[in-house]
Structure formats: structure tokens, C-alpha cells
Scaffold this motif. Structure first.
Motif, PDB file in Angstrom:
ATOM      1  N   LEU A  21      81.146  47.106  64.445  1.00 31.33           N
ATOM      2  CA  LEU A  21      81.143  45.934  65.327  1.00 31.33           C
ATOM      3  C   LEU A  21      81.537  46.323  66.750  1.00 31.33           C
ATOM      4  O   LEU A  21      80.876  45.930  67.728  1.00 31.33           O
ATOM      5  CB  LEU A  21      82.108  44.877  64.784  1.00 31.33           C
ATOM      6  N   LEU A  22      82.598  47.114  66.876  1.00 28.49           N
ATOM      7  CA  LEU A  22      83.092  47.510  68.197  1.00 28.49           C
ATOM      8  C   LEU A  22      82.058  48.345  68.953  1.00 28.49           C
ATOM      9  O   LEU A  22      81.744  48.073  70.120  1.00 28.49           O
ATOM     10  CB  LEU A  22      84.391  48.302  68.036  1.00 28.49           C
ATOM     11  N   THR A  23      81.512  49.357  68.281  1.00 25.39           N
ATOM     12  CA  THR A  23      80.586  50.259  68.970  1.00 25.39           C
ATOM     13  C   THR A  23      79.241  49.613  69.231  1.00 25.39           C
ATOM     14  O   THR A  23      78.625  49.842  70.282  1.00 25.39           O
ATOM     15  CB  THR A  23      80.388  51.553  68.162  1.00 25.39           C
ATOM     16  N   ARG A  24      78.750  48.799  68.297  1.00 26.25           N
ATOM     17  CA  ARG A  24      77.457  48.139  68.524  1.00 26.25           C
ATOM     18  C   ARG A  24      77.553  47.140  69.679  1.00 26.25           C
ATOM     19  O   ARG A  24      76.634  47.019  70.496  1.00 26.25           O
ATOM     20  CB  ARG A  24      76.997  47.412  67.262  1.00 26.25           C
ATOM     21  N   ALA A  25      78.667  46.403  69.744  1.00 22.13           N
ATOM     22  CA  ALA A  25      78.827  45.434  70.839  1.00 22.13           C
ATOM     23  C   ALA A  25      78.873  46.151  72.184  1.00 22.13           C
ATOM     24  O   ALA A  25      78.191  45.757  73.138  1.00 22.13           O
ATOM     25  CB  ALA A  25      80.092  44.606  70.630  1.00 22.13           C
ATOM     26  N   SER A  26      79.676  47.225  72.283  1.00 22.88           N
ATOM     27  CA  SER A  26      79.771  47.954  73.553  1.00 22.88           C
ATOM     28  C   SER A  26      78.456  48.650  73.875  1.00 22.88           C
ATOM     29  O   SER A  26      78.033  48.705  75.045  1.00 22.88           O
ATOM     30  CB  SER A  26      80.920  48.970  73.497  1.00 22.88           C
ATOM     31  N   PHE A  27      77.783  49.194  72.861  1.00 18.69           N
ATOM     32  CA  PHE A  27      76.503  49.862  73.070  1.00 18.69           C
ATOM     33  C   PHE A  27      75.470  48.892  73.644  1.00 18.69           C
ATOM     34  O   PHE A  27      74.770  49.204  74.619  1.00 18.69           O
ATOM     35  CB  PHE A  27      76.018  50.429  71.735  1.00 18.69           C
ATOM     36  N   PHE A  28      75.390  47.693  73.067  1.00 15.84           N
ATOM     37  CA  PHE A  28      74.383  46.733  73.515  1.00 15.84           C
ATOM     38  C   PHE A  28      74.789  46.026  74.806  1.00 15.84           C
ATOM     39  O   PHE A  28      73.983  45.309  75.393  1.00 15.84           O
ATOM     40  CB  PHE A  28      74.073  45.719  72.411  1.00 15.84           C
ATOM     41  N   MET A  29      76.031  46.212  75.247  1.00 16.96           N
ATOM     42  CA  MET A  29      76.385  45.752  76.585  1.00 16.96           C
ATOM     43  C   MET A  29      75.661  46.567  77.651  1.00 16.96           C
ATOM     44  O   MET A  29      75.390  46.079  78.747  1.00 16.96           O
ATOM     45  CB  MET A  29      77.900  45.912  76.814  1.00 16.96           C
ATOM     46  N   TYR A 144      75.734  42.710  59.069  1.00 20.26           N
ATOM     47  CA  TYR A 144      76.146  41.540  59.844  1.00 20.26           C
ATOM     48  C   TYR A 144      76.890  41.965  61.110  1.00 20.26           C
ATOM     49  O   TYR A 144      76.679  41.406  62.190  1.00 20.26           O
ATOM     50  CB  TYR A 144      77.042  40.656  58.978  1.00 20.26           C
ATOM     51  N   CYS A 145      77.735  42.992  60.986  1.00 19.42           N
ATOM     52  CA  CYS A 145      78.465  43.500  62.156  1.00 19.42           C
ATOM     53  C   CYS A 145      77.506  44.067  63.199  1.00 19.42           C
ATOM     54  O   CYS A 145      77.692  43.879  64.414  1.00 19.42           O
ATOM     55  CB  CYS A 145      79.461  44.574  61.729  1.00 19.42           C
ATOM     56  N   ILE A 146      76.472  44.782  62.736  1.00 23.85           N
ATOM     57  CA  ILE A 146      75.459  45.306  63.652  1.00 23.85           C
ATOM     58  C   ILE A 146      74.800  44.162  64.411  1.00 23.85           C
ATOM     59  O   ILE A 146      74.606  44.226  65.634  1.00 23.85           O
ATOM     60  CB  ILE A 146      74.404  46.121  62.877  1.00 23.85           C
ATOM     61  N   ALA A 150      74.670  43.309  68.366  1.00 21.12           N
ATOM     62  CA  ALA A 150      73.379  43.252  69.052  1.00 21.12           C
ATOM     63  C   ALA A 150      73.136  41.886  69.682  1.00 21.12           C
ATOM     64  O   ALA A 150      72.472  41.785  70.718  1.00 21.12           O
ATOM     65  CB  ALA A 150      72.260  43.586  68.071  1.00 21.12           C
ATOM     66  N   ALA A 151      73.671  40.829  69.058  1.00 18.34           N
ATOM     67  CA  ALA A 151      73.445  39.475  69.567  1.00 18.34           C
ATOM     68  C   ALA A 151      74.293  39.170  70.787  1.00 18.34           C
ATOM     69  O   ALA A 151      73.815  38.577  71.767  1.00 18.34           O
ATOM     70  CB  ALA A 151      73.728  38.455  68.459  1.00 18.34           C
ATOM     71  N   PHE A 152      75.558  39.579  70.742  1.00 15.46           N
ATOM     72  CA  PHE A 152      76.485  39.182  71.803  1.00 15.46           C
ATOM     73  C   PHE A 152      76.765  40.285  72.822  1.00 15.46           C
ATOM     74  O   PHE A 152      77.255  40.005  73.911  1.00 15.46           O
ATOM     75  CB  PHE A 152      77.802  38.704  71.188  1.00 15.46           C
ATOM     76  N   GLY A 153      76.441  41.550  72.479  1.00 14.02           N
ATOM     77  CA  GLY A 153      76.673  42.636  73.415  1.00 14.02           C
ATOM     78  C   GLY A 153      75.957  42.453  74.747  1.00 14.02           C
ATOM     79  O   GLY A 153      76.593  42.532  75.810  1.00 14.02           O
ATOM     80  N   PRO A 154      74.624  42.186  74.736  1.00 17.17           N
ATOM     81  CA  PRO A 154      73.929  42.008  76.021  1.00 17.17           C
ATOM     82  C   PRO A 154      74.470  40.838  76.834  1.00 17.17           C
ATOM     83  O   PRO A 154      74.549  40.917  78.069  1.00 17.17           O
ATOM     84  CB  PRO A 154      72.474  41.745  75.588  1.00 17.17           C
ATOM     85  N   VAL A 258      67.499  31.861  69.414  1.00 17.17           N
ATOM     86  CA  VAL A 258      67.146  31.403  68.065  1.00 17.17           C
ATOM     87  C   VAL A 258      67.330  32.536  67.065  1.00 17.17           C
ATOM     88  O   VAL A 258      67.917  32.355  65.992  1.00 17.17           O
ATOM     89  CB  VAL A 258      65.698  30.879  68.027  1.00 17.17           C
ATOM     90  N   ASN A 259      66.838  33.730  67.423  1.00 15.68           N
ATOM     91  CA  ASN A 259      66.957  34.882  66.531  1.00 15.68           C
ATOM     92  C   ASN A 259      68.416  35.199  66.230  1.00 15.68           C
ATOM     93  O   ASN A 259      68.808  35.375  65.065  1.00 15.68           O
ATOM     94  CB  ASN A 259      66.258  36.087  67.167  1.00 15.68           C
ATOM     95  N   ALA A 260      69.237  35.261  67.285  1.00 20.39           N
ATOM     96  CA  ALA A 260      70.659  35.573  67.096  1.00 20.39           C
ATOM     97  C   ALA A 260      71.358  34.485  66.294  1.00 20.39           C
ATOM     98  O   ALA A 260      72.174  34.768  65.406  1.00 20.39           O
ATOM     99  CB  ALA A 260      71.340  35.749  68.450  1.00 20.39           C
ATOM    100  N   GLY A 261      71.036  33.221  66.579  1.00 20.61           N
ATOM    101  CA  GLY A 261      71.668  32.114  65.871  1.00 20.61           C
ATOM    102  C   GLY A 261      71.360  32.124  64.385  1.00 20.61           C
ATOM    103  O   GLY A 261      72.251  31.898  63.545  1.00 20.61           O
ATOM    104  N   VAL A 262      70.100  32.378  64.042  1.00 21.41           N
ATOM    105  CA  VAL A 262      69.707  32.422  62.625  1.00 21.41           C
ATOM    106  C   VAL A 262      70.455  33.540  61.909  1.00 21.41           C
ATOM    107  O   VAL A 262      70.993  33.354  60.809  1.00 21.41           O
ATOM    108  CB  VAL A 262      68.180  32.608  62.493  1.00 21.41           C
ATOM    109  N   ILE A 263      70.503  34.724  62.534  1.00 24.11           N
ATOM    110  CA  ILE A 263      71.146  35.873  61.896  1.00 24.11           C
ATOM    111  C   ILE A 263      72.643  35.634  61.708  1.00 24.11           C
ATOM    112  O   ILE A 263      73.204  35.887  60.638  1.00 24.11           O
ATOM    113  CB  ILE A 263      70.897  37.140  62.736  1.00 24.11           C
ATOM    114  N   VAL A 264      73.290  35.137  62.739  1.00 23.12           N
ATOM    115  CA  VAL A 264      74.741  34.950  62.678  1.00 23.12           C
ATOM    116  C   VAL A 264      75.120  33.817  61.724  1.00 23.12           C
ATOM    117  O   VAL A 264      76.094  33.927  60.962  1.00 23.12           O
ATOM    118  CB  VAL A 264      75.299  34.677  64.091  1.00 23.12           C
TER     119      VAL A 264
END
Length: 404
Positions: A21-29, A144-146, A150-154, A258-264
Motif C-alpha cells: 500500500l505504501l509503495t504503490r501509493a507513493s509510486f503512483f504519485m 486491494y492494497c495495490i 493506484a486509485a489515490f496515488g495520482p 468510476v473505475n476506482a470507486g468500483v474497485i475500492v
């Protein structure tokens, strides 16, 4: 999927989940704005940028196969810690790069470093959780963490002003340093735990085992075709919608939301509903939803109301929720205990589909247009569905022979 299974997770499992979760969020930032940096800082063309990004995906796919084999041979622990350090070095290089070739080298190193991390981490989850329901829960939570990252990092990157800021790569390096420290602490806590059986074969012998597993090879080819199809939604679709002019940004932003909302929101409720379904039944449903979504994309007129596009994206997103977590579970079921790393490493060959999609999408869009691209993608998905059926039959036949 029972929440009580979470209590069965050991320290290394939590290290993988929290670190993911930590690395994917920072990576997608940072990573989605890589193209901005390359264009702004060095004036590279779209083709040159595409080659660099594809090189990262292909480099990772090749290396993952050998790293997975090494993790079976040498153990997971040292490789996982080494991969975190490789990530730290990679993103420090990207933070300091002042020439385009250094960016290209950093992108390749990022693909290779990720390939060093993913197969051993997924294999370790299966090593430490012998009970299948608990193991499957761990793989679902990791996916789910990935998606959360990916959803909130950007969005976080945008809010924090990281769009195109080169020094923001230091944040990703810090995240992977913390990830590595978490592994060191977690492995110290389980230092006396029995390790899984080692692979006594050499690399060529391991490759022959993989090649002779027909059910698994058809599964990998099918997964690669699905990833090829999915990437058209992330890359080719926005190119097709560019003709809408000023409408494209708010429309595509709504589709991403929509994509992020459905997944989360729907991943675990949907999987709870499908709990009694076999893994291949879930795959068939996911592929059917993907196919329906791309048929919808191909059928929708460009001047159609926004909700048409959002409806198609919703169908695709539900298919993603069903399909992508099942990939790891199918590989886990196929892998012998002593070859888990190699099997998960081979699973990374789906990156070939990821790397081919932008180029193929651009060619088909230029020559034949959007409807032809999306409808041909639906045909590719139908073929993937056929391969899944063949894989299931071979798997069943193998189990029958072994039982006899």
C-alpha cells in the motif's frame, strides 16, 4: 472471505500488505507523470517515451522469471530485502537524472526492481499460509492494497504538487526503504519458522517443467491477452476520445473515478457473492464482462451522453474486480510448493501484453478507427476465454491422472 482470516496473517504477510500500500501509493504519485518529465525536460516524442515505458515492462517480464527461480533456490528473504534496496537506488537515480539516457536506465531499473519484488512476495504469502481460504484472503487483500495505491496515488500527487517534479522520486525511494526495514523486522520475528522446500533443479530444468505444464502455459497466454485488452482502456481509449476536445479531460476523469470507486467499494462484496464459484467460473464471468464492456466502447457514438461511457466503464470495472485477483489464485493453485517463485515469476510474462497494447492500439486507431480497435479487442478476449477453457480441461485431466 472471512475477516477472521486476517488474524492468521504473520508479521511478513503484514509487511507485504502494508508495504504494498505504501509503495504503490507513493509510486503512483509520481510515475504517471513520468511522460510529462521526459517531454518537458528533454523534449522526447510520444514514440520515444513509449519505447522507454515499454522497455521497463519488457525488462521486468524477462527478469521476473529468473528471479522467481532464484527465490525457490535461495529463499525469499534476502531477495525481498535486496529488491527494496534496488528500488531505493532506482528512484534516487531518477531523482537526480539530468540526461535522457539516465531516465531510460532508471525506467528499466524500475521494471527490473519490481520483477525482483513481486514473485518472491506473492510466493511467500503462499509459503506462510498453508490453509487455502486464508491464503486466498491474503492475495485478495494484497490486490486491494495495490488498487488503493493506484486509485489515490495520482490524486495525492496532484494535490501535493508532484506533477512533473523530479525530486518527488525521493519520496518513492523513502517508501521502499521503509518497506525494506519492515521486511528486516518481520523476518527477524519469524527467524525460526520452517522454510518451504527448495528447488533442486537448475534454471533450464525449471523452464522445461513450466513449458511442459500445458494448463499453466495456456493460463499465462490467456492472462497476457487479457492484460493487452485491459491496457486499451487505460491508453488507447483516451487517444480515441481526444477528438472530443475540451470534453475529454472531465469525461476521462469521471471514468477513472468510476473505475476506482468500483474497485475500492465492490471488490470484497462481489467476491463474497462469488465465494461458492470455482476459480475458472469467476474467470469466465470476468472475461464476459470485459468483452461486453469493449463491445459497448465500440458501439457508443462519440457524441453520446457521458453516462454511456461511464456505464461501459462500470461493466469493465466489475470484470476487473472479479478477474484480476483470480489470476494470482490460479497461479498459486497450479504451482508445486518447491516452484512457487518460478510460477509466480512466469506469471509476470503478462507484462508483454501490457507493453504491446499502446503500440498496437495506436496503429489500429490510426488505420481503422476506435470501433475497430474495441471490437477487435473483444475478439481477443473471446480467444482468451477459449484458452481458459482449455487450461481448465488440461488441469482437470492432470488431477484425474494424479489421483489414479
Amino acid at each position: 472471505m472471512e475477516l477472521s482470516h486476517l488474524r492468521r496473517f504473520s508479521a511478513p504477510i503484514w509487511a507485504v500488505l502494508i508495504g504494498t500500500l505504501l509503495t504503490r501509493a507513493s509510486f503512483f504519485m509520481v510515475w504517471p507523470y513520468m511522460a510529462v518529465m521526459l517531454h518537458r525536460n528533454f523534449g522526447l516524442s510520444e514514440i520515444e517515451i513509449g519505447i522507454i515505458m515499454s522497455m521497463a515492462a519488457l525488462g521486468g517480464a524477462v527478469v521476473a522469471l529468473y528471479v522467481g527461480y532464484l527465490s525457490d533456490k535461495l529463499g525469499r528473504k534476502n531477495l525481498l530485502i535486496l529488491s527494496c534496496l534496488a528500488h531505493v537506488a532506482t528512484f534516487m537515480i531518477l531523482a537526480e537524472a539530468d540526461q535522457s539516457w539516465l531516465y531510460a536506465a532508471g525506467a528499466l531499473m524500475a521494471g527490473v526492481s519490481r520483477a525482483m519484488l513481486e514473485p518472491p512476495a506473492r510466493a511467500m504469502i503462499s509459503d506462510l499460509l498453508p490453509e487455502i481460504p486464508v491464503r486466498e484472503m491474503a492475495h485478495q487483500v494484497r490486490y486491494y492494497c495495490i488498487n488503493l495505491g493506484a486509485a489515490f496515488g495520482p490524486l495525492l500527487g496532484l494535490q501535493l504538487g508532484f506533477t512533473g517534479v523530479q525530486s518527488s522520486f525521493y519520496l518513492v525511494a523513502l517508501a521502499y526503504l521503509i518497506y525494506g526495514i519492515c521486511f528486516v523486522i518481520a523476518f527477524w520475528r519469524i527467524r525460526n519458522v520452517q522454510q518451504p522446500p527448495k528447488n533442486n533443479q537448475n534454471f533450464s530444468q525449471t523452464l522445461r517443467v513450466l513449458a511442459n505444464d500445458k494448463a499453466f502455459m495456456m493460463l499465462i497466454v490467456a492472462n497476457t491477452l487479457v492484460m493487452y485488452a485491459y491496457l486499451h482502456q487505460e491508453t488507447s481509449l483516451v487517444q480515441y476520445l481526444n477528438v472530443l476536445g475540451d470534453r475529454v479531460v472531465p469525461l476521462f476523469t469521471s471514468m477513472i473515478t468510476v473505475n476506482a470507486g468500483v474497485i475500492v467499494l465492490l471488490q470484497f462484496p462481489v467476491l463474497k457473492l462469488l465465494n461458492a464459484w470455482s476459480l475458472y467460473q469467476r474467470v469466465y464471468l470476468g472475461v464476459a464482462l470485459f468483452t461486453a464492456a469493449f463491445v459497448m466502447y465500440g458501439w457508443i457514438p462519440l457524441d453520446a451522453p457521458e453516462w454511456y461511457w461511464l456505464a461501459a466503464t462500470f461493466v469493465l470495472s466489475v470484470g476487473e474486480v472479479v478477474l484480476f485477483p483470480t489470476f494470482n489464485l490460479l497461479i498459486d493453485r497450479a504451482a508445486p510448493d518447491h516452484l512457487r517463485g518460478a510460477y509466480f515469476g512466469a506469471g509476470n510474462l503478462t507484462s508483454i501484453g501490457v507493453s504491446l497494447a499502446p503500440f498496437a492500439g495506436g496503429v489500429i486507431l490510426s488505420w481503422f478507427g476506435g470501433p475497430a480497435l474495441f471490437l477487435s479487442t473483444a475478439v481477443v478476449l473471446c480467444f482468451a476465454g477459449y484458452l481458459y477453457t482449455c487450461s481448465a480441461r488440461h488441469h482437470q485431466k492432470t488431477q484425474t491422472v494424479q489421483a489414479a
